[in-house]
Scaffold this motif. Structure first.
Motif, PDB file in Angstrom:
ATOM      1  N   LEU A 104       0.807  -1.215   0.000  1.00 25.51           N
ATOM      2  CA  LEU A 104       0.000   0.000   0.000  1.00 25.51           C
ATOM      3  C   LEU A 104       0.839   1.265   0.000  1.00 25.51           C
ATOM      4  CD1 LEU A 104      -2.922  -0.896   2.448  1.00 25.51           C
ATOM      5  CD2 LEU A 104      -2.997  -0.727  -0.033  1.00 25.51           C
ATOM      6  N   SER A 109       3.933   1.098  -5.290  1.00 24.32           N
ATOM      7  CA  SER A 109       3.033   1.031  -6.437  1.00 24.32           C
ATOM      8  C   SER A 109       3.640   1.716  -7.645  1.00 24.32           C
ATOM      9  CB  SER A 109       1.690   1.674  -6.086  1.00 24.32           C
ATOM     10  OG  SER A 109       1.869   3.023  -5.716  1.00 24.32           O
ATOM     11  N   HIS A 189      -9.432   0.906  -7.471  1.00 25.07           N
ATOM     12  CA  HIS A 189      -9.192   0.767  -6.032  1.00 25.07           C
ATOM     13  C   HIS A 189      -9.239  -0.680  -5.544  1.00 25.07           C
ATOM     14  CE1 HIS A 189      -9.475   5.066  -5.899  1.00 25.07           C
ATOM     15  NE2 HIS A 189     -10.753   5.082  -6.221  1.00 25.07           N
ATOM     16  N   SER A 192      -6.024  -2.028  -3.695  1.00 25.23           N
ATOM     17  CA  SER A 192      -5.875  -1.416  -2.367  1.00 25.23           C
ATOM     18  C   SER A 192      -6.902  -1.968  -1.392  1.00 25.23           C
ATOM     19  CB  SER A 192      -6.025   0.106  -2.476  1.00 25.23           C
ATOM     20  OG  SER A 192      -5.007   0.658  -3.275  1.00 25.23           O
ATOM     21  N   TYR A 195      -5.739  -5.430  -0.211  1.00 24.65           N
ATOM     22  CA  TYR A 195      -4.650  -5.424   0.764  1.00 24.65           C
ATOM     23  C   TYR A 195      -5.085  -4.852   2.110  1.00 24.65           C
ATOM     24  CZ  TYR A 195      -1.135  -7.027  -2.517  1.00 24.65           C
ATOM     25  OH  TYR A 195      -0.400  -7.788  -3.398  1.00 24.65           O
TER      26      TYR A 195
END
Length: 247
Positions: A104, A109, A189, A192, A195
């Motif tokens: 994250l 990323s 999204h 994300s 995770y």
């Protein structure tokens, strides 16, 4: 005369009881595995996506979940001992939290995007990457299995039944992971959200060890995961591009 009092019929009656339990509880165990493994499927899909090549992704999922199945069956067979062995649960919780935090971070990323834009890797590099992803997939599923196996053992103490549910759960996980690989390309999204759900499972494992009175109920965790999934599917990657074209 009671049927149970006839010796020749006793094995048949016991077998019927076992099959009745199997038919009754197996769908429940499979549904339990599927619900509890939704966040697991996103994590496995995101890990497999590092390979970029769809063929390598499929191969990694097949090999990784094949190894994960072996780990799961061993975990189920030793559940009574393993679920009381707090160092293993601590390692699993730490691993899941590490997986959540490292994936994250904005810098990570960005590095993944730059890596994806680079040249095609050589066969040797791709093979090393495949091996690493396979091991990571197996370990990730093992960490998640501590939670799902604990729930399955609570439903039934029939070892064969729980193992059958575990096998079907891994098969379902393979199918859903393949779907999530495609969805991760579409929804901005979703990775994300997956995770964050992984982090929630890690926190739940830590609470179970250190402060059991604060462990949230299963329905509460599932509700939070459902909200995360709703957010994950809320926006497509193509939406900003469409706005730029219209502008």
């Amino acid at each position: 005369m009671e049927a149970e009092s006839i010796p020749s019929l006793s094995p048949l009656i016991q077998a019927a009881d076992q099959w009745g339990e199997l038919l009754l509880l197996l769908p429940l165990l499979v549904a339990l595995e599927a619900v509890l493994s939704a966040d697991n499927a996103i994590a496995l899909a995101a890990i497999s996506r590092r390979l970029h090549d769809p063929k390598l992704q499929a191969q990694a999922l097949n090999l990784g979940l094949g190894l994960a199945l072996v780990f799961r069956l061993v975990l189920i067979a030793a559940a009574r001992w393993v679920l009381d062995f707090w160092p293993l649960q601590m390692l699993a919780a730490g691993y899941l939290l590490w997986l959540c935090v490292t994936n994250l971070r904005p810098g990570d990323s960005q590095a993944k995007e730059e890596q994806g834009q680079g040249n095609e890797p050589s066969a040797e590099v791709a093979q090393k990457g495949l091996s690493g992803v396979v091991v990571t997939l197996a370990l990730t599923d093992l960490a998640f299995s501590l939670d799902s196996v604990a729930a399955a053992v609570a439903v039934s103490d029939n070892l064969l039944l729980v193992m059958t549910g575990g096998v079907l759960g891994v098969v379902a996980l393979r199918l859903t992971s393949g779907l999530f690989i495609r969805w991760l390309e579409v929804y901005r999204h979703l990775e994300s959200a997956g995770y964050l759900a992984v982090g929630l499972v890690g926190i739940r494992l830590l609470l179970r060890l250190s402060a059991p009175q604060f462990v949230p109920p299963e329905w509460g965790l599932l509700g939070i995961v459902a909200l995360l999934f709703a957010w994950g599917f809320s926006k497509r990657n193509s939406e900003p591009l469409a706005e730029e074209v219209e502008g």
